[in-house]
Scaffold this motif. Structure first.
Motif, mmCIF file in Angstrom:
data_model
loop_
_atom_site.group_PDB
_atom_site.id
_atom_site.type_symbol
_atom_site.label_atom_id
_atom_site.label_comp_id
_atom_site.label_asym_id
_atom_site.label_seq_id
_atom_site.Cartn_x
_atom_site.Cartn_y
_atom_site.Cartn_z
ATOM 1 N N GLY A 83 -2.083 -5.504 0.281
ATOM 2 C CA GLY A 83 -2.410 -4.098 0.433
ATOM 3 C C GLY A 83 -3.462 -3.951 1.515
ATOM 4 O O GLY A 83 -4.293 -4.843 1.681
ATOM 5 N N SER B 199 0.817 -1.210 0.000
ATOM 6 C CA SER B 199 0.000 0.000 0.000
ATOM 7 C C SER B 199 0.850 1.258 0.000
ATOM 8 O O SER B 199 0.578 2.206 -0.736
ATOM 9 C CB SER B 199 -0.928 0.018 1.217
ATOM 10 N N LEU C 154 -7.166 4.489 -1.726
ATOM 11 C CA LEU C 154 -6.383 3.257 -1.673
ATOM 12 C C LEU C 154 -7.301 2.038 -1.713
ATOM 13 O O LEU C 154 -7.052 1.073 -2.440
ATOM 14 C CB LEU C 154 -5.541 3.253 -0.392
ATOM 15 N N GLU D 171 -7.286 -0.743 -4.693
ATOM 16 C CA GLU D 171 -6.910 -2.129 -4.458
ATOM 17 C C GLU D 171 -8.075 -3.093 -4.660
ATOM 18 O O GLU D 171 -7.994 -4.265 -4.342
ATOM 19 C CB GLU D 171 -6.296 -2.265 -3.055
#
Lengths: 343, 255, 275
Positions: free
Chosen positions: C228, C86, C217, C221
């Motif tokens: 992540g 991440s 994020l 993902e």
């Protein structure tokens, strides 16, 4: 007492938010028991649609209202929250974890793989096919599309790998969240392989962008793809209601099998059934285009909602082995086998 | 080097600000420009230094700037215009950085001008730590660093309190006595004008024209002792200015 | 008339009365301990609720369970794998988005042509939720790192552009005129006057864009991510593993706090000339 009431209310409202269900109105008749049934607009849910349209539910004294979902996981949540009473969908990690929290129980079987009937197909992209991936044995080192870790696609991939003696670490799983995204990625060659129900697989293969290289049935024989489930509360305390639902559901499944799987009911009945299903599935397409897809998608629905317990056990074991569910949950907590024949 | 203003005209949109300004600005002396508010004093100064382009007329530079001069026409602003993110030393260094001096050479110039403005011990301070008077001294140091031929000062003391103004005025007199720089000093304060100007130019209200030019022959460093004479000049200027100022005051702003 | 009456009152009481205080209030005092105290109280109440069964496990797992999930992540070393994946995406996406954003923000602030051409485009694209564009990014950049980085990049680019050209617009024009009056070159004026002058507006923009990057994020993902923090949260959600879900959310929250702290340090360093 007060605390449990409070807890139930909190749970209901919290999970209703999670589920994000859309309610479509059914018909209301005062005398019947009102129940809500979760459905996906897939051919595999035809048993419910047929039972509704042919009045089997009504004959069983049930006033059914369908609640439609976009995916299997939220349906399990909606059962747990009490927003729907019965549902039909694949066994997922989420469903097992909810069963572990005493929220839901599997009570019967629906769609399953059967030898001799086209089931889910194993697909590869054109690029991978030209690169020599012409059979599932050659999937080592290739990428495989799944919606999410712990989905039925993930399960099928691991079954194929196991039978072919390929380590799972050699297959690159690509979680893409949605079936549409996987189709796009497969067509454009961004992923190499996928496994999917026959009507989608056949339609894709006809276009030439993907190739069918095998059948899931060869790797997971008698795979119990979808199951009927309800809340633990319904399973334990509303036996009469649940039995009536399963009976009506089974009549729908029997009609479906006769018309489209075994084709014993004749072409007229098949045609009529396809037209009936078209009211619910592929509604945005004209009948002429929808009909072949509906016919292609016809896989066996369990007679009498029988449940292949050994397949469910195998799936549960796999989820545990993958560390997707907690180790201690037993099959008894997941399944209430008192309603239907298990095998 | 001298400057000659010939037939300068300027305006903003429909408003005529300056009309037909003809003026000679000699070397080595300070010319003060006074006038009522809004008469175009500051505009005139921006035209002289080339920060604005006149609509008509021109500013002509005669003779070469003295040797070693880096920026012939150098401003000192009313709001000091110091970079708040640079120290005293950094602010002075800013105007030398584009001239390709070596490190030692730059440091030499900076040390020199800070010493001349008595700022050496404050070289590491940021502007926010300095009083208004100190800030203006930094601006003077910065101006001296480029050895200007002309200092163009736009109401440099207006943002300061009365006491600081008095101190800084003495500083400027000292500075001129030592360096004999040429300057144009714009102010609305007649006391400053008669204290600092060898020649005082009175502009009329808008559109600004040259109303009167007053020559004051007393040497700058001797003026402190001649208060009555300066007061006479001041009050004569005030007589001329008062009617203009009153008329300007009652005008509508966008009239 | 009332004034007279007051006078006579005052005369009668010989020592007078103090004037009543009427100021005060309307200025919050910093009370350092209250924040942590409220936080701890909420956690304690929550834990107690779960232990006593007032809050059923289906609704909300106990904080201790989330902590256990976190501990499990640390033990197995998966935490570092998730965090590493991440952080790499965040760092690359945010850095590229910020650099591009500052470059475009400066062109809009400095050049009339860029302002006329780009400012309306930026205004039009800024409000689009970048999550909605995810399928497009997948087509353009593939299901690998490209689409993930692109999502974060696009998310951080636009707020940075807006903050930067707002900052450039707000630089004191007198300082620029001063630079010109000393004959500074165009590049010197941009580097030494406009850039530092715009920093007080650009740096708060960093806080916003970093927060947006962390929000995105999870979306980034969604597609083809094995590791992540976002992928971990998505998986926990689909498995209804609420303890892991909360552990993941806590990690995101800590990431946000850390980034905020780093930017605050950067601000204190770069803007130390401010009062």
């Amino acid at each position: 007492m007060l605390t449990t009431r409070f807890a139930a209310t909190v749970r209901r409202s919290a999970l209703a938010l999670l589920a994000g269900a859309t309610v479509l109105a059914g018909t209301a008749v005062a005398a019947d028991d009102k129940i809500k049934v979760g459905a996906l607009r897939f051919t595999s849910h035809s048993a419910s649609f047929i039972a509704f349209e042919k009045g089997y539910f009504k004959e069983a004294g049930l006033d059914v209202e369908f609640v439609y979902f976009q995916a299997a996981a939220p349906m399990a949540v909606a059962i747990a929250s009490g927003d729907i009473d019965y549902g039909v969908t694949a066994i997922t990690g989420g469903l097992i974890n909810l069963a572990d929290k005493d929220a839901i129980k599997i009570i019967g079987g629906a769609l399953h793989e059967e030898e001799g009937i086209d089931g889910s197909a194993i697909l590869v992209s054109d690029a991978a096919f030209k690169d020599g991936v012409t059979s599932p044995a050659k999937l080592a080192g290739r990428s495989f599309g799944i919606t999410q870790t712990g989905s039925s696609f993930h399960y099928m991939a691991s079954r194929i790998a196991e039978r072919e003696g390929i380590a799972m670490s050699e297959i690159k799983l690509k979680p893409l969240q949605k079936v549409g995204a996987i189709i796009g990625a497969l067509k454009s060659g961004q992923i190499d392989a996928w496994a999917i129900v026959p009507h989608i697989a056949k339609a894709l293969a006809r276009g030439g962008a993907v190739h069918i290289i095998g059948w899931v049935n060869d790797y997971a024989p008698d795979y119990q793809v979808t199951t009927v489930f309800t809340s633990a509360e319904n399973a334990a305390n509303k036996r009469d209601l649940t039995e009536r639902f399963l009976a009506a559901f089974s009549r729908g499944a029997a009609d479906f099998n006769a018309a489209l799987v075994d084709k014993t009911a004749g072409e007229d009945a098949a045609e009529a059934t396809v037209r009936l299903i078209h009211k619910y599935v592929y509604t945005s397409r004209p009948y002429e285009k929808a009909a072949p897809s509906i016919r292609n998608g016809a896989m066996r629905l369990n007679e009498g909602a029988r449940l292949n317990l050994s397949s469910v056990q195998a799936q549960l074991d796999w989820f545990k082995a993958e560390g997707l569910v907690k180790g201690e949950i037993g099959i008894d907590k997941l399944v209430d086998g008192s309603y239907v024949e298990t095998y | 080097m001298e400057l000659r203003l010939a037939g300068l005209h300027h305006g903003y949109g429909n408003i005529e600000v300056l009309r037909g300004i003809d003026l000679d600005i000699p070397a080595g002396r300070i010319v003060c420009i006074v006038g009522p508010s809004g008469c175009g004093k500051s505009t005139l100064l921006r035209l002289i230094g080339g920060l604005e382009r006149p609509e008509r007329g021109e500013v002509v530079q005669t003779g070469a700037p003295p040797p070693g001069c880096l920026n012939p026409l150098t401003y000192i602003f009313q709001d000091f215009a110091l970079l708040p993110w640079r120290t005293v030393e950094g602010n002075v260094r800013l105007v030398l950085e584009d001239h390709g001096f070596g490190r030692a050479e730059t440091a030499g110039i900076v040390d020199d001008v800070l010493a001349r403005t008595r700022l050496s011990e404050f070289r590491a301070a940021f502007p926010r730590q300095l009083s208004g008077g100190m800030k203006q001294r930094v601006a003077v140091a910065r101006a001296l660093a480029v050895s200007p031929a002309f200092l163009l000062m736009d109401e440099p003391l207006s943002a300061l309190d009365a006491q600081t103004r008095e101190l800084l005025l003495d500083d400027l007199v000292d500075l001129w006595t030592r360096e004999r720089f040429s300057g144009v000093y714009v102010t609305h304060n007649l006391r400053e004008a008669v204290r600092l100007g060898h020649r005082v130019v009175l502009l009329s209200r808008r559109p600004g024209t040259v109303r009167e030019i007053l020559e004051i022959d007393l040497p700058l460093d001797a003026r402190a002792g001649h208060a009555p004479e300066l007061e006479a000049h001041r009050s004569r200027l005030w007589q001329l200015l008062r009617d203009e100022a009153h008329a300007a005051d009652v005008e509508l702003v966008d009239g | 008339m009332p004034l007279m009456w007051n006078w006579s009152m005052a005369e009668r009481s010989d020592r007078g009365r103090p004037v009543a205080f009427r100021g005060g209030g309307f200025s919050p005092r910093p009370l350092g301990v209250v924040g942590p105290l409220v936080f701890i109280a909420v956690l304690a109440f929550w834990e107690a609720g779960c232990r006593t069964g007032l809050i059923p496990p289906l609704v909300l797992p106990a904080p201790s369970e989330a902590l256990a999930a976190l501990a499990h992540l640390v033990e197995t070393g998966l935490l570092w794998k998730h965090l590493g994946a991440s952080l790499q995406r965040l760092l690359v996406g945010w850095t590229l988005g910020t650099l591009l954003g500052i470059a475009v923000g400066f062109s809009i602030g400095l050049f009339s042509l860029a302002r006329a051409g780009l400012a309306p485009v930026v205004a039009a694209i800024f409000p689009i939720p970048k999550i909605a564009l995810l399928p497009l990014f997948v087509v353009w950049f593939g299901i690998g790192e490209g689409s993930k980085v692109a999502t974060i990049l696009f998310g951080t680019f636009f707020p940075t552009v807006v903050a930067t050209y707002g900052g450039v617009d707000n630089v004191d024009r007198n300082l620029i005129r001063m630079g010109q009056s000393f004959g500074l070159s165009w590049l010197s004026i941009v580097r030494k006057i406009i850039l530092p002058g715009a920093l007080p507006a650009i740096l708060p923009g960093f806080r916003i864009s970093a927060a947006i990057a962390i929000v995105l994020l999870v979306a980034a993902e969604m597609i083809g991510a094995e590791f992540g923090v976002g992928a971990y949260i998505l998986l926990a959600g689909s498995l209804m593993a609420l303890d892991e879900l909360l552990a993941g959310v806590a990690i995101l929250s800590v990431m946000g706090l850390t980034v905020n702290w780093l930017i605050a340090r950067l601000e204190r360093f770069l803007l130390r000339w401010r009062t």
